[in-house]
Design a protein around this motif. Structure first.
Motif, PDB file in Angstrom:
ATOM      1  N   LEU A   1     126.828 -92.258   3.141  1.00 50.89           N
ATOM      2  CA  LEU A   1     126.739 -92.627   1.888  1.00 50.89           C
ATOM      3  C   LEU A   1     128.079 -91.884   1.028  1.00 50.89           C
ATOM      4  O   LEU A   1     128.905 -92.837   0.434  1.00 50.89           O
ATOM      5  N   LEU A   2     127.930 -90.730   1.423  1.00 47.27           N
ATOM      6  CA  LEU A   2     128.783 -89.599   0.982  1.00 47.27           C
ATOM      7  C   LEU A   2     129.990 -90.215   0.776  1.00 47.27           C
ATOM      8  O   LEU A   2     130.894 -90.985  -0.370  1.00 47.27           O
TER       9      LEU A   2
ATOM     10  N   GLY B   1     134.008-114.362  -4.002  1.00 45.80           N
ATOM     11  CA  GLY B   1     135.457-114.214  -4.852  1.00 45.80           C
ATOM     12  C   GLY B   1     135.423-113.305  -5.633  1.00 45.80           C
ATOM     13  O   GLY B   1     136.460-112.609  -7.112  1.00 45.80           O
ATOM     14  N   GLY B   2     133.926-112.416  -5.594  1.00 50.47           N
ATOM     15  CA  GLY B   2     133.430-111.656  -7.483  1.00 50.47           C
ATOM     16  C   GLY B   2     133.105-110.002  -7.230  1.00 50.47           C
ATOM     17  O   GLY B   2     134.356-109.893  -6.097  1.00 50.47           O
ATOM     18  N   ARG B   3     132.145-109.331  -7.664  1.00 45.73           N
ATOM     19  CA  ARG B   3     131.671-108.372  -6.982  1.00 45.73           C
ATOM     20  C   ARG B   3     130.997-108.709  -5.476  1.00 45.73           C
ATOM     21  O   ARG B   3     130.596-108.968  -5.248  1.00 45.73           O
ATOM     22  N   ARG B   4     130.944-107.180  -5.338  1.00 43.64           N
ATOM     23  CA  ARG B   4     129.653-107.076  -4.274  1.00 43.64           C
ATOM     24  C   ARG B   4     128.593-105.942  -4.921  1.00 43.64           C
ATOM     25  O   ARG B   4     129.557-104.495  -5.348  1.00 43.64           O
ATOM     26  N   VAL B   5     127.572-106.037  -4.425  1.00 47.74           N
ATOM     27  CA  VAL B   5     126.953-105.054  -5.059  1.00 47.74           C
ATOM     28  C   VAL B   5     125.830-105.140  -3.918  1.00 47.74           C
ATOM     29  O   VAL B   5     125.007-105.316  -3.448  1.00 47.74           O
ATOM     30  N   ILE B   6     125.325-103.148  -4.186  1.00 48.67           N
ATOM     31  CA  ILE B   6     124.338-103.040  -3.234  1.00 48.67           C
ATOM     32  C   ILE B   6     124.007-101.574  -3.544  1.00 48.67           C
ATOM     33  O   ILE B   6     124.128-101.203  -5.006  1.00 48.67           O
TER      34      ILE B   6
ATOM     35  N   ARG C   1     118.198 -95.843   8.279  1.00 49.52           N
ATOM     36  CA  ARG C   1     118.220 -95.481   9.364  1.00 49.52           C
ATOM     37  C   ARG C   1     119.783 -95.872   9.387  1.00 49.52           C
ATOM     38  O   ARG C   1     120.543 -96.070   8.459  1.00 49.52           O
ATOM     39  N   ILE C   2     120.826 -94.253   9.804  1.00 50.93           N
ATOM     40  CA  ILE C   2     122.280 -94.291   9.164  1.00 50.93           C
ATOM     41  C   ILE C   2     123.231 -95.228   9.760  1.00 50.93           C
ATOM     42  O   ILE C   2     123.717 -95.923   9.013  1.00 50.93           O
ATOM     43  N   ASP C   3     122.594 -96.089  10.819  1.00 48.71           N
ATOM     44  CA  ASP C   3     123.377 -97.446  11.403  1.00 48.71           C
ATOM     45  C   ASP C   3     123.205 -98.562  10.141  1.00 48.71           C
ATOM     46  O   ASP C   3     124.296 -99.547  10.307  1.00 48.71           O
ATOM     47  N   ARG C   4     122.426 -98.381   9.175  1.00 43.63           N
ATOM     48  CA  ARG C   4     122.450 -99.222   8.530  1.00 43.63           C
ATOM     49  C   ARG C   4     123.846 -98.763   6.905  1.00 43.63           C
ATOM     50  O   ARG C   4     124.176 -99.842   6.115  1.00 43.63           O
ATOM     51  N   ILE C   5     123.696 -97.326   7.296  1.00 47.36           N
ATOM     52  CA  ILE C   5     124.384 -97.112   6.300  1.00 47.36           C
ATOM     53  C   ILE C   5     126.375 -97.100   6.413  1.00 47.36           C
ATOM     54  O   ILE C   5     126.947 -96.776   5.718  1.00 47.36           O
ATOM     55  N   ARG C   6     126.103 -96.912   7.640  1.00 45.69           N
ATOM     56  CA  ARG C   6     127.602 -97.534   7.938  1.00 45.69           C
ATOM     57  C   ARG C   6     127.798 -98.616   8.113  1.00 45.69           C
ATOM     58  O   ARG C   6     129.429 -98.589   7.960  1.00 45.69           O
ATOM     59  N   LYS C   7     127.385 -99.367   7.665  1.00 47.65           N
ATOM     60  CA  LYS C   7     127.731-101.203   8.036  1.00 47.65           C
ATOM     61  C   LYS C   7     127.622-100.859   6.296  1.00 47.65           C
ATOM     62  O   LYS C   7     128.779-102.116   6.325  1.00 47.65           O
ATOM     63  N   LEU C   8     127.284-100.529   5.969  1.00 45.36           N
ATOM     64  CA  LEU C   8     127.527 -99.696   4.492  1.00 45.36           C
ATOM     65  C   LEU C   8     129.025-100.241   4.178  1.00 45.36           C
ATOM     66  O   LEU C   8     129.617-100.948   3.176  1.00 45.36           O
ATOM     67  N   ASN C   9     130.058 -99.421   4.601  1.00 50.94           N
ATOM     68  CA  ASN C   9     131.310 -99.339   4.645  1.00 50.94           C
ATOM     69  C   ASN C   9     132.308-100.209   4.811  1.00 50.94           C
ATOM     70  O   ASN C   9     132.753-100.475   3.780  1.00 50.94           O
ATOM     71  N   GLU C  10     131.730-100.994   6.086  1.00 55.32           N
ATOM     72  CA  GLU C  10     132.516-102.307   5.873  1.00 55.32           C
ATOM     73  C   GLU C  10     132.534-103.248   4.856  1.00 55.32           C
ATOM     74  O   GLU C  10     133.011-103.183   4.750  1.00 55.32           O
TER      75      GLU C  10
ATOM     76  N   PHE D   1     127.514 -99.558  -6.513  1.00 52.54           N
ATOM     77  CA  PHE D   1     126.786 -99.241  -5.915  1.00 52.54           C
ATOM     78  C   PHE D   1     125.727 -98.856  -6.764  1.00 52.54           C
ATOM     79  O   PHE D   1     126.080 -98.257  -8.083  1.00 52.54           O
ATOM     80  N   LEU D   2     124.171 -99.563  -6.049  1.00 52.24           N
ATOM     81  CA  LEU D   2     123.243 -98.850  -7.314  1.00 52.24           C
ATOM     82  C   LEU D   2     121.839 -98.578  -6.704  1.00 52.24           C
ATOM     83  O   LEU D   2     120.613 -98.770  -5.689  1.00 52.24           O
ATOM     84  N   LEU D   3     121.584 -96.369  -7.199  1.00 56.36           N
ATOM     85  CA  LEU D   3     120.898 -95.978  -5.977  1.00 56.36           C
ATOM     86  C   LEU D   3     119.788 -96.215  -6.937  1.00 56.36           C
ATOM     87  O   LEU D   3     119.716 -95.469  -8.062  1.00 56.36           O
ATOM     88  N   VAL D   4     118.551 -96.208  -6.498  1.00 58.49           N
ATOM     89  CA  VAL D   4     116.938 -95.800  -6.901  1.00 58.49           C
ATOM     90  C   VAL D   4     116.399 -95.240  -6.354  1.00 58.49           C
ATOM     91  O   VAL D   4     116.305 -94.473  -4.978  1.00 58.49           O
ATOM     92  N   SER D   5     115.848 -93.682  -7.491  1.00 59.97           N
ATOM     93  CA  SER D   5     115.400 -92.502  -6.841  1.00 59.97           C
ATOM     94  C   SER D   5     114.313 -92.031  -7.820  1.00 59.97           C
ATOM     95  O   SER D   5     114.851 -92.637  -8.808  1.00 59.97           O
ATOM     96  N   ALA D   6     113.004 -91.683  -7.621  1.00 57.59           N
ATOM     97  CA  ALA D   6     112.022 -91.056  -8.234  1.00 57.59           C
ATOM     98  C   ALA D   6     112.141 -89.846  -8.110  1.00 57.59           C
ATOM     99  O   ALA D   6     111.441 -89.192  -8.469  1.00 57.59           O
ATOM    100  N   ARG D   7     112.465 -89.173  -6.644  1.00 59.51           N
ATOM    101  CA  ARG D   7     112.906 -87.815  -6.627  1.00 59.51           C
ATOM    102  C   ARG D   7     114.322 -87.435  -6.252  1.00 59.51           C
ATOM    103  O   ARG D   7     114.705 -86.878  -5.450  1.00 59.51           O
TER     104      ARG D   7
END
Ligand SMILES: [Zn+2]
Length: 329
Positions: A131-132, A110-115, A92-101, A144-150
């Motif tokens: 996302l872009l 205090g360390g990293r964030r991983v998505i 869903r697009i709102d999940r991606i929009r929340k990522l920006n925040e 960011f770790l993007l996982v894709s088989a396609r």
């Protein structure tokens, strides 16, 4: 932390990432790409744990520190896994929009964030553009770790902003050893790996979900169809609520093998040796050219399903089984 460990056949990619981390050369986005069923998501989780852990070892996260405990409990504030609400549907697009925040707030530990985004191609155009934007302006210390088989279905502009990590199927010996260690009955290891093109996790799913038995039922259904014991409409009724992508893939696999036989291939070259009699029958009834055309048609139907096309399952399967019947008339 079993789910947060890599598989034995992922050592090369793991060493590469450990090296990046130790030399301070981590990119802010990685694309983990390759065939399905080889454990890319689990690698992404293991890497997340390693990147968040306070006492990381070269083999992975320590499993005991506060960060590791938070991850295990599913409550780490600086880690997020974004997936579709329903498998096979877009994220869903709102999940991606929340990522920006999320990517721009200060890491609470205090360390990293991983998505992790999985599967990264499962987005409509608007979500992909959102996302872009995240990838163009990543927050400090966000990975960011993007996982894709396609990954071919992803926006090229997203792909080009990621470092690529490629995952192939393991060699056969490693795959057999791992699968045998996972199954109570290891007598089917060879068949399972043959049918899943050597993808160990897919092979395990076949075993866990009884898919070998389901596939045998489909073969029996086709034989009944060829003998006139069941009609395409009746057969479609029993299959329309099943996993249609998989069902069509099985029929495509049988056509592949029938093509080999009709071109004088040896039975030992086949992936579906258990169905030899049916495959020989198909190879007698149709020439290779017809079989290949039918396979292409099935592939186009499967592609429509994968793209979320609004196909009526009963109509689709009636169409498939009508064509199967035509092969032997
Ligand atoms: Zn730790």
């Amino acid at each position: 932390m079993k789910d947060w460990r890599i598989f034995p056949w992922q050592n090369t990619q793991w060493q590469q990432m450990v090296h990046c981390q130790q030399t301070g050369n981590l990119a802010h986005a990685y694309l983990l790409r390759g065939v399905p069923g080889t454990g890319k998501l689990q690698f992404a989780k293991a890497l997340s744990a390693y990147l968040l852990c306070m006492n990381p070892q070269t083999t992975g996260a320590c499993g005991h520190c506060k960060e590791c405990e938070l991850l295990k409990a599913g409550t780490h504030p600086d880690f997020t896994l974004v997936e579709p609400d329903d498998p096979g549907r877009p994220i869903r697009i709102d999940r991606i929009r929340k990522l920006n925040e999320f990517a721009h707030k200060t890491a609470q530990q205090g360390g990293r964030r991983v998505i992790i985004l999985n599967p990264a191609e499962a987005m409509n155009v608007n979500a992909a553009n959102a996302l872009l934007k995240c990838l163009e302006e990543p927050g400090d210390d966000t990975v960011f770790l993007l996982v894709s088989a396609r990954s071919g279905d992803m926006l090229p502009t997203i792909r080009s902003r990621c470092q690529q990590l490629n995952f192939a199927t393991p060699n056969r010996a490693d795959a057999e050893q791992w699968l045998a260690s996972q199954l109570e009955d290891s007598s089917r290891v060879v068949q399972l790996l043959d049918l899943t093109a050597n993808a160990p996790l897919e092979a395990k799913r076949f075993a866990d979900q009884g898919l070998l038995e389901k596939r045998a039922t489909l073969a029996d259904g086709l034989k009944g169809l060829f003998k006139g014991k069941v009609t395409p409409v009746e057969l479609a009724k029993t299959w329309q609520s099943e996993d249609l992508v998989l069902t069509i893939s099985w029929i495509m696999g049988w056509l592949d093998d029938a093509v080999k036989l009709s071109l004088n291939g040896s039975p030992s070259d086949l992936r579906n040796r258990d169905q030899l009699k049916m495959l020989e029958y198909l190879a007698r009834k149709c020439d290779a050219r017809t079989l290949l055309q039918e396979r292409d048609w099935l592939m186009s139907q499967r592609q429509s399903l994968l793209e979320g096309g609004n196909l009526n399952p009963q109509m689709l399967m009636e169409g498939v089984f009508c064509r199967c019947l035509d092969w032997v008339l």
